[in-house]
Scaffold this motif. Structure first.
Motif, mmCIF file in Angstrom:
data_model
loop_
_atom_site.group_PDB
_atom_site.id
_atom_site.type_symbol
_atom_site.label_atom_id
_atom_site.label_comp_id
_atom_site.label_asym_id
_atom_site.label_seq_id
_atom_site.Cartn_x
_atom_site.Cartn_y
_atom_site.Cartn_z
ATOM 1 N N ARG A 87 0.815 -1.211 0.000
ATOM 2 C CA ARG A 87 0.000 0.000 0.000
ATOM 3 C C ARG A 87 0.856 1.272 0.000
ATOM 4 N N GLN A 88 1.796 1.350 0.937
ATOM 5 C CA GLN A 88 2.516 2.613 1.102
ATOM 6 C C GLN A 88 3.547 2.872 0.010
ATOM 7 N N TYR A 144 1.689 1.233 -4.033
ATOM 8 C CA TYR A 144 0.481 1.922 -4.477
ATOM 9 C C TYR A 144 0.564 3.441 -4.267
ATOM 10 N N LEU A 145 0.815 3.873 -3.038
ATOM 11 C CA LEU A 145 0.787 5.311 -2.775
ATOM 12 C C LEU A 145 2.074 6.032 -3.188
ATOM 13 N N GLY A 146 3.159 5.299 -3.191
ATOM 14 C CA GLY A 146 4.407 5.912 -3.638
ATOM 15 C C GLY A 146 5.145 6.732 -2.587
ATOM 16 N N TRP A 147 4.976 6.391 -1.320
ATOM 17 C CA TRP A 147 5.756 7.078 -0.283
ATOM 18 C C TRP A 147 7.202 6.612 -0.355
ATOM 19 N N PRO A 148 8.132 7.433 0.125
ATOM 20 C CA PRO A 148 9.519 6.967 0.208
ATOM 21 C C PRO A 148 9.637 5.813 1.205
ATOM 22 N N ASP A 166 11.372 5.262 3.861
ATOM 23 C CA ASP A 166 11.418 5.459 5.319
ATOM 24 C C ASP A 166 10.013 5.609 5.916
ATOM 25 N N HIS A 167 9.061 5.973 5.074
ATOM 26 C CA HIS A 167 7.669 6.039 5.520
ATOM 27 C C HIS A 167 7.204 4.641 5.924
ATOM 28 N N PHE A 168 7.553 3.670 5.083
ATOM 29 C CA PHE A 168 7.202 2.279 5.353
ATOM 30 C C PHE A 168 7.959 1.747 6.563
ATOM 31 N N GLN A 226 9.084 3.271 9.106
ATOM 32 C CA GLN A 226 8.517 3.765 10.364
ATOM 33 C C GLN A 226 7.251 2.997 10.745
ATOM 34 N N SER A 227 6.456 2.627 9.750
ATOM 35 C CA SER A 227 5.212 1.904 10.041
ATOM 36 C C SER A 227 5.456 0.550 10.672
ATOM 37 N N PHE A 239 -8.628 3.436 10.174
ATOM 38 C CA PHE A 239 -7.856 4.256 11.112
ATOM 39 C C PHE A 239 -8.043 3.821 12.566
#
Lengths: 490, 294
Positions: free
Chosen positions: B180-181, B184-188, B190-192, B194-195, B241
């Motif tokens: 997803r992150q 699909y969403l294309g976050w860098p 480090d976003h993943f 951290q999750s 959420f």
């Protein structure tokens, strides 16, 4: 030793600087606009959020533009402008505070109750006015378009980031080069873009130089602040103060660690003159120690508008019911101010009018904050405030026996205060020598003066390193290993 | 029990690891040192066990023996609460502890308790009292390596927890978050990171979902069950959420375990290998460990 609390000095810890929070400024001119300290009010209950963004834009308002990702298309009723003084009030009220105590001279018992002091530092703000034009292009859809107060507001949705980026560029906005990496995820998360510019015509009618804060409200299960976009044109670290109001209790970050800032510490008297700088040092030091990716709690209190103590001590007047309504606390908003019938019967406290105030302080940068800030409302109703204590020494002659004892205790106490100061701020003792010397007033005795104590403490710290902790740990580990070996486990 | 026996009992290792986590939180992460809360959890858990054993325990074994042998499991549950559940109300802490321990005596099928005790206590305290919460962000993301090492260390030292459950859960959960992150969403990246690098997630995967008494016995079923929990938890966290979704999903999924066990026969879990102990010891351990786990 008797102590008396006489007064309270308040302070403002935030530097009066430029800011935006979750949006980024896109400049039409080739200026270097920066946003350093942002303030935002978050009101949350159930799935409803009200967000008020302080606007501290400096520069030509023609160049002002703000882009904020929002989860839904906002209706015109959902957008308001509010009086910016509310931020000043909330900041003054919840800022870290300095408390003063006075020692009594054990040799005579006169009182100095009329000694009151106040050290409230002002928080200057400057702003100017803006303007803009709005054009349209394909691939980006304008979902809605409003004029609210002095602002032209567009709500955009986009299919892909290149289109949005081009649209903004074509309309004269300069997009920071690295904004695209976050635009794409936002578009795919189905967020809309709340684009704000200043309407010069409306602005002129207002006769004011300030850009007022914009308040938006919407329903969404997402309880977050999109800070990633704000990092696009900010260099270095940015401070963000969140003033949150809920019905239930404190808010806390769910994807960053929550830390209470150090509080209730006794610090040297001379800090009084420079409390703002002291707190700045303290914050930076704590922030580094906690590895930066944290949310600092600076204040949490039940501020329900009924008569009760809302801080100890209070730095300013507590926010009134109108202040709270203005901040977006909608569940207080239905009161009829001309109806006095409820004056006699004390309001039935069923919690439906409760307001809990949380102040969080973030200092973020790209490497320590990979994600937007996500929050949750907790049932935590415990009070908290960042509070620091200074104590004025007694004055007069200390010739009596208990006077001598007092001086000895005073020296001990002040040594502790100095050590606390260096521990809190992460500074070297020597840095404070000058401050201590210059501001060494109301000292009863040379031997108890900070300026005298600092070199002493320095000499002592040179002579002793504390290997005891490391030694103990080593022994414990060896012991544990030995035990396991003995039991044949390793 | 002989000293060596104690060291071979996985529960003691679990207690050691949990106390390391708690100390880490208190001393290095500066949790608001609410010692009274931890004291309340421990005292109420032990008291509830006393009452439970007194009223519902196996009367063929002397009371003190029964009580003493259950203490490690109770401590594990109390640590579980201390590490995860926050509240400011003493009554809520007592309620959570009592619910946690009482559930071991009340919700039972075929000698296995149905719910993971601390998970159930946490969910009950949050949903029924409204005065308790979990702080998903309390561990931060900086200590992930420490957590990974300790968690894996725990599995390896004890060899008693099921690594397959942990890995299936973590793999599916992290995989879905990644898809997803990042994809699909294309976050860098480090976003993943951290999750998935929060201590809460690792504690859940290695210390909570692994409870050998509340997972299906059959290996394949167990892996599918664990993966399904991960998938549902991911959905609730990403699209609804909901914080601490894995714990809620786990509690809701646990009543399925007896059913799955009936449908897919497999050898029942034993805390100690049967071959190395005498029938008397086996009988004893059977009773003692029937109430084990976090």
């Amino acid at each position: 030793m008797k102590k008396k609390l006489f007064i309270i000095g308040g302070l403002v810890a935030i530097a009066p600087t430029l800011l935006s929070f979750c949006g980024f400024y896109v400049s039409k001119a080739d200026g270097t606009l920066k946003n350093k300290t942002s303030q935002v009010i978050l009101v949350r209950d159930g799935n409803k959020s009200v967000i008020t963004m302080y606007n501290d834009f400096k520069g030509d308002t023609k160049d002002f533009a703000m882009v904020v990702p929002v989860p839904v298309v906002l209706r015109k009723d959902d957008i308001k402008v509010v009086d910016q003084s509310i931020f000043q009030k909330l900041n003054d009220y919840s800022a870290p505070r300095l408390v003063e105590y006075w020692d009594e001279n054990p040799c005579n018992s006169y009182r100095n109750e009329d000694k009151l002091m106040r050290s409230v530092l002002g928080n200057a703000q400057e702003m100017s006015a803006p303007s803009s034009s709005v054009a349209k292009k394909s691939s980006v859809k304008i979902e809605a378009q409003y004029i609210v107060g002095e602002y032209d507001i567009l709500i955009l949705s986009a299919k892909e980031s290149t289109g949005l980026k081009n649209w903004l560029n074509d309309n004269g906005y300069k997009i920071p080069a690295n904004a695209e990496e976050v635009l794409d995820p936002y578009i795919k998360s189905n967020l809309k873009f709340f684009v704000v510019k200043v309407n010069e015509k409306e602005k002129r009618k207002l006769n004011s130089n300030f850009l007022r804060p914009i308040q938006i409200s919407f329903n969404s299960p997402k309880f977050m602040l999109p800070i990633r976009l704000g990092m696009a044109n900010a260099d270095g670290d940015q401070d963000l103060i969140v003033y949150a109001f809920t019905r239930k209790g404190r808010i806390e970050s769910t994807n960053y660690r929550n830390v209470d800032i150090a509080s209730n510490k006794n610090i040297p008297l001379f800090i009084q003159k420079n409390f703002g700088a002291f707190y700045g040092n303290l914050f930076t030091n704590q922030w580094q120690k906690e590895n930066k990716s944290v949310a600092f709690l600076e204040y949490a209190w039940n501020v329900t508008p009924i008569n009760q103590m809302k801080c100890d001590p209070c730095v300013g007047n507590p926010p009134t019911e109108q202040d709270l309504v203005q901040s977006g606390v909608w569940w207080l908003g239905n009161k009829d101010w001309t109806d006095y019938s409820d004056l006699d019967n004390e309001e039935i406290d069923n919690g439906s009018r409760n307001v809990h105030f949380t102040r969080l302080h973030f200092r973020y940068n790209r490497s320590s904050f990979a994600q937007d800030l996500q929050f949750q409302v907790t049932p935590n109703t415990e009070n908290y405030q960042a509070r620091y204590i200074i104590t004025h020494p007694a004055t007069g002659s200390f010739s009596c026996a208990s006077g001598q004892k007092y001086l000895k205790e005073l020296r001990q106490r002040r040594r502790k205060e100095l050590l606390e100061l260096t521990a809190l701020t992460g500074t070297n003792m020597n840095n404070w020598q000058e401050e201590a010397t210059v501001k060494n007033d109301e000292e009863p005795n040379v031997s108890a003066q900070y300026a005298t104590l600092i070199p002493q403490l320095n000499r002592e710290s040179d002579n002793q390193n504390h290997p005891a902790g490391i030694l103990l740990l080593g022994i414990a580990m060896l012991g544990g290993a030995g035990l396991m070996r003995w039991k044949g486990l390793i | 029990m002989h000293v060596n026996q104690i060291f071979k009992d996985a529960r003691y290792f679990q207690i050691i690891f949990q106390s390391i986590f708690l100390c880490y939180g208190l001393y290095f992460l500066h949790w608001n040192s609410e010692y009274w809360l931890y004291a309340t959890y421990f005292v109420s858990c032990l008291a509830t066990q006393f009452i439970g054993e007194w009223l519902l325990g196996n009367k063929n074994i002397p009371f003190l023996t029964r009580y003493k042998s259950g203490i490690p499991s109770v401590l594990i549950s109390a640590f579980g609460l201390s590490l995860l559940l926050k509240t400011n109300v003493t009554g809520v802490a007592v309620f959570a502890s009592a619910f946690t321990i009482a559930s071991k005596y009340i919700f039972r099928i075929n000698g296995k308790h149905i719910f993971n005790p601390s998970a159930l206590g946490i969910v009950a305290a949050i949903w029924l009292t409204g005065d308790a919460w979990v702080s998903p962000g309390q561990w931060g993301s900086n200590a992930v390596i420490l957590f990974a090492v300790l968690s894996l260390g725990f599995i390896i030292t004890t060899r008693i927890q099921k690594l397959d459950v942990s890995l299936a859960f973590l793999g599916v959960f992290a995989g879905l978050v990644f898809i997803r992150q990042i994809i699909y969403l294309g976050w860098p990246i480090d976003h993943f990171i951290q999750s998935v690098s929060t201590g809460s997630l690792l504690i859940f995967s290695f210390f909570m979902i692994t409870d050998p008494k509340t997972i299906p016995n059959h290996t394949v079923v167990r892996i599918i069950w664990s993966a399904a929990i991960a998938a549902i938890a991911f959905y609730l966290a990403a699209f609804k959420f909901i914080n601490a979704a894995p714990i809620f999903v786990l509690v809701l999924a646990q009543p399925l375990v007896p059913l799955l066990d009936r449908l897919f026969k497999a050898r029942k879990f034993e805390w100690a290998p049967v071959s190395r102990i005498t029938p008397e010891e086996k009988n004893f351990l059977q009773i003692v460990y029937s109430r084990s786990t976090m």
